[in-house]
Design a protein around this motif. Structure first.
Motif, PDB file in Angstrom:
ATOM      1  N   VAL A 279       0.830  -1.205   0.000  1.00 42.28           N
ATOM      2  CA  VAL A 279       0.000   0.000   0.000  1.00 42.28           C
ATOM      3  C   VAL A 279       0.868   1.260   0.000  1.00 42.28           C
ATOM      4  O   VAL A 279       0.559   2.238  -0.702  1.00 42.28           O
ATOM      5  CB  VAL A 279      -0.974  -0.012   1.203  1.00 42.28           C
ATOM      6  CG1 VAL A 279      -1.588   1.364   1.432  1.00 42.28           C
ATOM      7  CG2 VAL A 279      -2.071  -1.040   0.961  1.00 42.28           C
ATOM      8  N   GLU A 280       1.960   1.247   0.747  1.00 41.30           N
ATOM      9  CA  GLU A 280       2.870   2.405   0.731  1.00 41.30           C
ATOM     10  C   GLU A 280       3.455   2.597  -0.663  1.00 41.30           C
ATOM     11  O   GLU A 280       3.597   3.729  -1.146  1.00 41.30           O
ATOM     12  CB  GLU A 280       3.986   2.215   1.759  1.00 41.30           C
ATOM     13  CG  GLU A 280       3.520   2.333   3.199  1.00 41.30           C
ATOM     14  CD  GLU A 280       2.817   3.659   3.484  1.00 41.30           C
ATOM     15  OE1 GLU A 280       3.352   4.716   3.094  1.00 41.30           O
ATOM     16  OE2 GLU A 280       1.730   3.625   4.098  1.00 41.30           O
ATOM     17  N   GLY A 281       3.792   1.493  -1.329  1.00 45.56           N
ATOM     18  CA  GLY A 281       4.296   1.584  -2.697  1.00 45.56           C
ATOM     19  C   GLY A 281       3.247   2.117  -3.651  1.00 45.56           C
ATOM     20  O   GLY A 281       3.545   2.912  -4.557  1.00 45.56           O
ATOM     21  N   ALA A 282       2.009   1.701  -3.445  1.00 49.05           N
ATOM     22  CA  ALA A 282       0.903   2.193  -4.285  1.00 49.05           C
ATOM     23  C   ALA A 282       0.736   3.699  -4.115  1.00 49.05           C
ATOM     24  O   ALA A 282       0.588   4.447  -5.085  1.00 49.05           O
ATOM     25  CB  ALA A 282      -0.390   1.464  -3.922  1.00 49.05           C
ATOM     26  N   LYS A 283       0.747   4.159  -2.879  1.00 48.01           N
ATOM     27  CA  LYS A 283       0.580   5.585  -2.607  1.00 48.01           C
ATOM     28  C   LYS A 283       1.715   6.411  -3.198  1.00 48.01           C
ATOM     29  O   LYS A 283       1.497   7.536  -3.682  1.00 48.01           O
ATOM     30  CB  LYS A 283       0.472   5.809  -1.098  1.00 48.01           C
ATOM     31  CG  LYS A 283      -0.833   5.327  -0.509  1.00 48.01           C
ATOM     32  CD  LYS A 283      -0.758   5.077   0.996  1.00 48.01           C
ATOM     33  CE  LYS A 283      -0.342   6.279   1.780  1.00 48.01           C
ATOM     34  NZ  LYS A 283      -0.315   6.001   3.239  1.00 48.01           N
ATOM     35  N   ALA A 284       2.922   5.858  -3.186  1.00 44.57           N
ATOM     36  CA  ALA A 284       4.077   6.572  -3.742  1.00 44.57           C
ATOM     37  C   ALA A 284       3.896   6.845  -5.232  1.00 44.57           C
ATOM     38  O   ALA A 284       4.368   7.866  -5.750  1.00 44.57           O
ATOM     39  CB  ALA A 284       5.354   5.776  -3.491  1.00 44.57           C
ATOM     40  N   GLU A 285       3.221   5.933  -5.925  1.00 43.80           N
ATOM     41  CA  GLU A 285       2.993   6.113  -7.361  1.00 43.80           C
ATOM     42  C   GLU A 285       2.082   7.309  -7.651  1.00 43.80           C
ATOM     43  O   GLU A 285       2.064   7.828  -8.765  1.00 43.80           O
ATOM     44  CB  GLU A 285       2.374   4.850  -7.965  1.00 43.80           C
ATOM     45  CG  GLU A 285       3.267   3.623  -7.937  1.00 43.80           C
ATOM     46  CD  GLU A 285       4.484   3.751  -8.829  1.00 43.80           C
ATOM     47  OE1 GLU A 285       4.486   4.633  -9.732  1.00 43.80           O
ATOM     48  OE2 GLU A 285       5.437   2.978  -8.630  1.00 43.80           O
ATOM     49  N   LEU A 286       1.323   7.747  -6.653  1.00 47.50           N
ATOM     50  CA  LEU A 286       0.345   8.821  -6.850  1.00 47.50           C
ATOM     51  C   LEU A 286       0.879  10.196  -6.455  1.00 47.50           C
ATOM     52  O   LEU A 286       0.175  11.195  -6.619  1.00 47.50           O
ATOM     53  CB  LEU A 286      -0.913   8.530  -6.019  1.00 47.50           C
ATOM     54  CG  LEU A 286      -1.619   7.197  -6.285  1.00 47.50           C
ATOM     55  CD1 LEU A 286      -2.768   7.017  -5.297  1.00 47.50           C
ATOM     56  CD2 LEU A 286      -2.133   7.119  -7.710  1.00 47.50           C
TER      57      LEU A 286
END
Length: 308
Positions: A279-286
């Motif tokens: 989830v942290e990786g997903a948020k970083a993409e945004l």
């Protein structure tokens, strides 16, 4: 939807009200789904299709579609036919997944499963009907979208649900049932296809409809793959830790079926850690989208905070 204190605190920091956003979007999706599928002759099949389609649920896939369409410059109205189609496809997968030949489950979303109410034969046809109607609905109801973009979305949906996506993952999942030597690589393959493929299509389709640039699509694809895998890890955890009343479906069925799960390979604590990392990786993409991505950031956080 149940929100934990951590998620509420996170939403206060970002000044984004996720519960209100979800309630508004869920209402819009429910109204659109209800209008999309009237009961006509032969009533039995339409009633069976509507029984599962209108049974509630998080409506996560359509909401992700609406969110990315808005993020990249579109509107809810543009994306709603695709959002409904995604929920029809998802519902088909649940109807078929619950059948005796698959997971053989009696409850879904707190109600008897489709085949328990209408019989195996009608349940199979209800799933088939929803799958076919999903593509018809996208093709006929989508307005103000370039034909090239609509064609890309139709192809994306087909790939996500077919042998290259959901169906392929389900086949490998069935093959692995009862085996004690399923590798992490195989488990990732199963869920990157069975779970993540449709979630990725949900995220990307909203942006594809309005012709978002390739760089944005790549970022959203990475976001989607991360939240898709995190979603499945949390599902595996909840199958062990939650009750049937909380889940709305049979709890502990993975253990009974001797299925490989992330907790069976990593244990519960490491599974939770891995979901958080995803989830942290997903948020970083945004990050590049800044405040415009607040709904997608909040939805990613919700995935690891959910209790059902």
């Amino acid at each position: 939807m149940v929100m934990t204190d951590d998620v509420r605190a996170s939403q206060r920091k970002s000044h984004f009200d996720l519960p209100t956003y979800l309630a508004e979007r869920q209402t819009q999706v429910e109204i659109a789904l209800d209008r999309s599928l009237p009961v006509i002759y032969p009533e039995k099949i339409y009633e069976a299709m509507r029984y599962s389609l209108m049974a509630g649920g998080k409506r996560l896939r359509p909401i992700l579609c609406l969110a990315t369409c808005e993020l990249t410059g579109g509107t809810v109205d543009i994306a709603m036919p695709t959002a409904c189609a995604l929920e029809m496809i998802h519902t088909m997968s649940l109807i078929h997944d619950d059948l005796p030949a698959m997971d053989n489950d009696d409850y879904r979303r707190g109600k008897l499963t489709n085949h328990k109410v209408f019989g195996d034969d009608v349940a199979i046809l209800a799933g088939d009907g929803l799958l076919a109607y999903a593509f018809e609905h996208v093709a006929i109801e989508t307005k103000h979208v370039a034909a090239e973009n609509l064609l890309k979305v139709v192809a994306m949906l087909g790939r996500a649900v077919g042998a290259a996506g959901l169906v392929g993952g389900q086949v490998v999942d069935l093959d692995c049932e009862g085996k004690s030597d399923v590798s992490l690589e195989t488990l990732n393959f199963i869920h990157n296809h069975k779970t993540s493929a449709l979630l990725e299509a949900s995220v990307l389709s909203g942006a594809v409809l309005i012709g978002a640039p390739e760089d944005d699509l790549q970022r959203l694809s990475r976001y989607a793959k991360n939240i898709g895998l995190a979603f499945q890890i949390v599902d595996d955890i909840l199958d062990i830790t939650a009750t049937q009343e909380e889940l709305g479906k049979t709890a502990g069925k993975d253990l009974k079926a001797k299925k490989a799960t992330y907790p069976s390979i990593w244990g519960l604590e490491e599974s939770r850690c891995q979901a958080k990392k995803l989830v942290e990786g997903a948020k970083a993409e945004l990050a590049i989208f800044e405040d415009k991505a607040a709904p997608l950031v909040a939805l990613a956080e919700f995935i690891i905070a959910r209790t059902h």
